[in-house]
Scaffold this motif. Sequence first.
Motif, PDB file in Angstrom:
ATOM      1  N   GLY A  18      -2.439  -2.920   3.463  1.00 45.08           N
ATOM      2  CA  GLY A  18      -2.697  -3.229   2.062  1.00 45.08           C
ATOM      3  C   GLY A  18      -2.970  -1.994   1.229  1.00 45.08           C
ATOM      4  N   GLU A  19      -3.796  -1.098   1.756  1.00 49.80           N
ATOM      5  CA  GLU A  19      -4.113   0.113   1.004  1.00 49.80           C
ATOM      6  C   GLU A  19      -2.926   1.079   0.968  1.00 49.80           C
ATOM      7  OE1 GLU A  19      -6.701   0.725  -0.944  1.00 49.80           O
ATOM      8  OE2 GLU A  19      -7.111  -1.366  -0.490  1.00 49.80           O
ATOM      9  N   THR A  20      -2.100   1.059   2.029  1.00 50.23           N
ATOM     10  CA  THR A  20      -0.884   1.869   1.987  1.00 50.23           C
ATOM     11  C   THR A  20       0.022   1.402   0.866  1.00 50.23           C
ATOM     12  OG1 THR A  20      -0.983   2.317   4.370  1.00 50.23           O
ATOM     13  CG2 THR A  20       1.147   2.611   3.288  1.00 50.23           C
ATOM     14  N   SER A  21       0.183   0.080   0.751  1.00 50.97           N
ATOM     15  CA  SER A  21       1.025  -0.452  -0.319  1.00 50.97           C
ATOM     16  C   SER A  21       0.439  -0.124  -1.684  1.00 50.97           C
ATOM     17  CB  SER A  21       1.191  -1.966  -0.147  1.00 50.97           C
ATOM     18  OG  SER A  21      -0.049  -2.639  -0.254  1.00 50.97           O
ATOM     19  N   TYR A  22      -0.889  -0.154  -1.793  1.00 51.36           N
ATOM     20  CA  TYR A  22      -1.571   0.177  -3.049  1.00 51.36           C
ATOM     21  C   TYR A  22      -1.291   1.625  -3.443  1.00 51.36           C
ATOM     22  CZ  TYR A  22      -5.589   0.533  -6.281  1.00 51.36           C
ATOM     23  OH  TYR A  22      -6.402   0.731  -7.369  1.00 51.36           O
ATOM     24  N   GLN A  23      -1.555   2.539  -2.519  1.00 51.11           N
ATOM     25  CA  GLN A  23      -1.373   3.957  -2.822  1.00 51.11           C
ATOM     26  C   GLN A  23       0.101   4.327  -2.921  1.00 51.11           C
ATOM     27  OE1 GLN A  23      -3.660   5.922  -3.721  1.00 51.11           O
ATOM     28  NE2 GLN A  23      -5.528   4.856  -3.116  1.00 51.11           N
ATOM     29  N   LEU A  24       0.933   3.687  -2.110  1.00 50.08           N
ATOM     30  CA  LEU A  24       2.367   3.962  -2.168  1.00 50.08           C
ATOM     31  C   LEU A  24       2.925   3.514  -3.516  1.00 50.08           C
ATOM     32  CD1 LEU A  24       4.642   5.072  -0.404  1.00 50.08           C
ATOM     33  CD2 LEU A  24       5.102   2.750   0.361  1.00 50.08           C
ATOM     34  N   GLY A  25       2.476   2.337  -3.969  1.00 43.86           N
ATOM     35  CA  GLY A  25       2.920   1.879  -5.277  1.00 43.86           C
ATOM     36  C   GLY A  25       2.472   2.817  -6.379  1.00 43.86           C
ATOM     37  N   ALA A  26       1.233   3.341  -6.262  1.00 49.27           N
ATOM     38  CA  ALA A  26       0.731   4.277  -7.270  1.00 49.27           C
ATOM     39  C   ALA A  26       1.544   5.575  -7.279  1.00 49.27           C
ATOM     40  CB  ALA A  26      -0.738   4.581  -7.006  1.00 49.27           C
ATOM     41  N   GLY A  27       1.812   6.113  -6.082  1.00 44.82           N
ATOM     42  CA  GLY A  27       2.575   7.354  -6.012  1.00 44.82           C
ATOM     43  C   GLY A  27       3.993   7.197  -6.509  1.00 44.82           C
ATOM     44  N   ILE A  28       4.655   6.130  -6.074  1.00 48.24           N
ATOM     45  CA  ILE A  28       6.034   5.892  -6.519  1.00 48.24           C
ATOM     46  C   ILE A  28       6.054   5.578  -8.009  1.00 48.24           C
ATOM     47  CG2 ILE A  28       8.021   4.361  -6.258  1.00 48.24           C
ATOM     48  CD1 ILE A  28       7.359   4.092  -3.339  1.00 48.24           C
ATOM     49  N   GLY A  29       5.010   4.886  -8.498  1.00 50.14           N
ATOM     50  CA  GLY A  29       4.978   4.548  -9.913  1.00 50.14           C
ATOM     51  C   GLY A  29       4.968   5.776 -10.796  1.00 50.14           C
ATOM     52  N   ILE A  30       4.136   6.759 -10.451  1.00 51.30           N
ATOM     53  CA  ILE A  30       4.091   7.986 -11.245  1.00 51.30           C
ATOM     54  C   ILE A  30       5.435   8.698 -11.203  1.00 51.30           C
ATOM     55  CG2 ILE A  30       3.061  10.284 -11.393  1.00 51.30           C
ATOM     56  CD1 ILE A  30       0.450   9.059 -10.441  1.00 51.30           C
ATOM     57  N   ALA A  31       6.034   8.763 -10.010  1.00 52.93           N
ATOM     58  CA  ALA A  31       7.311   9.460  -9.882  1.00 52.93           C
ATOM     59  C   ALA A  31       8.444   8.696 -10.564  1.00 52.93           C
ATOM     60  CB  ALA A  31       7.632   9.669  -8.404  1.00 52.93           C
ATOM     61  N   LEU A  32       8.520   7.383 -10.325  1.00 50.29           N
ATOM     62  CA  LEU A  32       9.630   6.592 -10.854  1.00 50.29           C
ATOM     63  C   LEU A  32       9.552   6.474 -12.370  1.00 50.29           C
ATOM     64  CD1 LEU A  32      12.098   4.800 -10.430  1.00 50.29           C
ATOM     65  CD2 LEU A  32      10.554   2.872 -10.057  1.00 50.29           C
ATOM     66  N   LEU A  33       8.393   6.058 -12.888  1.00 49.51           N
ATOM     67  CA  LEU A  33       8.270   5.923 -14.329  1.00 49.51           C
ATOM     68  C   LEU A  33       8.282   7.286 -15.018  1.00 49.51           C
ATOM     69  CD1 LEU A  33       5.716   2.978 -14.703  1.00 49.51           C
ATOM     70  CD2 LEU A  33       8.213   2.938 -14.640  1.00 49.51           C
ATOM     71  N   GLY A  34       7.798   8.322 -14.297  1.00 50.78           N
ATOM     72  CA  GLY A  34       7.915   9.667 -14.845  1.00 50.78           C
ATOM     73  C   GLY A  34       9.358  10.109 -14.960  1.00 50.78           C
ATOM     74  N   THR A  35      10.188   9.729 -13.988  1.00 48.33           N
ATOM     75  CA  THR A  35      11.616  10.033 -14.037  1.00 48.33           C
ATOM     76  C   THR A  35      12.276   9.329 -15.215  1.00 48.33           C
ATOM     77  OG1 THR A  35      11.684  10.281 -11.631  1.00 48.33           O
ATOM     78  CG2 THR A  35      13.780   9.898 -12.750  1.00 48.33           C
ATOM     79  N   VAL A  36      11.953   8.052 -15.390  1.00 50.61           N
ATOM     80  CA  VAL A  36      12.506   7.299 -16.517  1.00 50.61           C
ATOM     81  C   VAL A  36      12.082   7.931 -17.836  1.00 50.61           C
ATOM     82  CG1 VAL A  36      12.465   5.064 -17.698  1.00 50.61           C
ATOM     83  CG2 VAL A  36      12.612   5.151 -15.202  1.00 50.61           C
ATOM     84  N   MET A  37      10.803   8.308 -17.893  1.00 44.56           N
ATOM     85  CA  MET A  37      10.276   8.918 -19.120  1.00 44.56           C
ATOM     86  C   MET A  37      11.001  10.221 -19.434  1.00 44.56           C
ATOM     87  SD  MET A  37       7.941   8.536 -21.454  1.00 44.56           S
ATOM     88  CE  MET A  37       7.422   9.583 -22.810  1.00 44.56           C
ATOM     89  N   ASN A  38      11.171  11.078 -18.432  1.00 43.62           N
ATOM     90  CA  ASN A  38      11.847  12.358 -18.656  1.00 43.62           C
ATOM     91  C   ASN A  38      13.304  12.169 -19.053  1.00 43.62           C
ATOM     92  OD1 ASN A  38       9.529  13.778 -18.023  1.00 43.62           O
ATOM     93  ND2 ASN A  38      10.085  14.050 -15.866  1.00 43.62           N
ATOM     94  N   ALA A  39      13.963  11.199 -18.406  1.00 44.03           N
ATOM     95  CA  ALA A  39      15.374  10.956 -18.716  1.00 44.03           C
ATOM     96  C   ALA A  39      15.557  10.465 -20.146  1.00 44.03           C
ATOM     97  CB  ALA A  39      15.941   9.932 -17.737  1.00 44.03           C
TER      98      ALA A  39
END
Length: 533
Positions: free
Chosen positions: A411-432
């Motif tokens: 559960g905590e892996t999914s929590y932190q994994l979602g947080a890490g991917i969220g910053i990277a993924l939404l950051g990519t969308v934002m930069n693009a």
Amino acid sequence: MSGTTTAAAALRRRAAGAGANRWVVLVVLCVSLLLVAVDATVLHVAVPAVTEDLRPGGIELLWIVDVYPLVCASLLILFGTLGDRVGRRRILLLGYALFGVASGLAALADNAQVLIVARALLGVGGAMIMPATLSILRQVFPDRRERALAIGVWSAVAAVGAAVGPLLGGFLLEHFWWGSVFLVNIPLMLVSLPVGRLLLPESKGERDGPWDVVGALMAAAGLFGAVLGVKRLGGGESVGSPATVLPLVVGAALLIAFVRRQRRRTHPLVDLTMFARPAFSTSVGCIVLAMLALVGLELIAAQYLQLVLGLSPLETGLRLLPLTFAAMAAGLAGARMLRRFGPRRMVCAGFCLTAFAVVLLTALGPTDDCALMVSGFVLLGFGLETTLFGAYESMLSEAPPEQAGGAAAIGETSYQLGAGIGIALLGTVMNAAYAPGLSGVPGVPAPASSAAGHSLGEAYEVAAQLGGVAGTALRHAARDAFVHGLHVTLLVSAGLLLLGAAMALRLPRVMQCEAGPVEVPAPRDAAESRVSV
């Protein structure tokens, strides 16, 4: 002998839960959560100050923000299962100590590299703390109704931590240097160490056979590589770049090998058969999607408030308070909502409400609209906390008590994994969406436009260097491009949230309440007493 051993282990579990006041234990666990939650968000409002002082590059800035959830997500399975072996309280207390030392190192960092290392050590400490809190909570609250209430309090404290982080960070930045945002962890650690040692019960899981060290390292390296690849994409690396492809491929290969290894082993590190239960696997997926949306949006919102609207760090923290208060209310009301509506409707409605809030926030522009922002943040906070509460409670309740450590780690892996991917993924969308808006600005040379395309903060610096009409034009273009990128990012996030709502339809319709804790009879002879000890 195996039956006697099982009974003895049950006695130890029973003693761990009943031998301590479970509500006092909940308070201590909530302080543990507060420690991690504050550190996860306290840096958000300090990003502009860190950028101005340490001058990190684009990739280094992403590492400073993202290395904490990345390292934490990578090591949760390792420390969660290790806690089942050597004792969950022991791992928790070691995590406190490491958290305090790493916080001091981060506060004294004089360059980006030292800060990245310190944040990585904080991630190691967080990986020790988080699974232990959830597995101990599962242990001391065997009744589902009480556990739902405990999880509601636990999640409300997480919301408090998310609010206290930016607010406390903003206050400290008004009066001290940015490194002071890390020093707040040290007093919490100094209190938590002796109190936790005194009050928390020690507990271990029922695990036969040796601990799979190779499997734990494979999981850690695989998760690290997979998220690192996504991070590289978030930093602007091309899809075909070896620095992006290699971590993704190696990480995916290690995770596949880890899954195959666990299926073959007689005594696996993590019982993957839990994923065969629809409620468990769906809950994990919902946690990932909810955190993916939340953390990425929080980071972008902090930049919008400070760099577009020109608010101070303290004012930024105050603007985020409505989101937190709404999340606290949802956490405290979660147990009642779960009993009334059931996991399926609760989680699905939470996702839909959050998606509506995100779409509502697309009306934000370059000028301040306080009423719209407060309305959107209130709906966003209540919807996301409703989703996370229902998903966490369903995941923990679906896992057998003897697998609490593994379930908590997942559960905590999914929590932190979602947080890490969220910053990277939404950051990519934002930069693009942001960078193209800076091309062709009248009077601005191409190199200056390229440098301004890295981030809004850099664009303002370039504009200040240019000065005159060109600098003013670049500043306005960068602000408008950032607002456009924010709108695109919000729409992408809304789509992910609706995907989560569809996924939640696989959850159970009603809350299946478990029977109360089963009384284990006392040992009948001296031999059994010796085994139980």
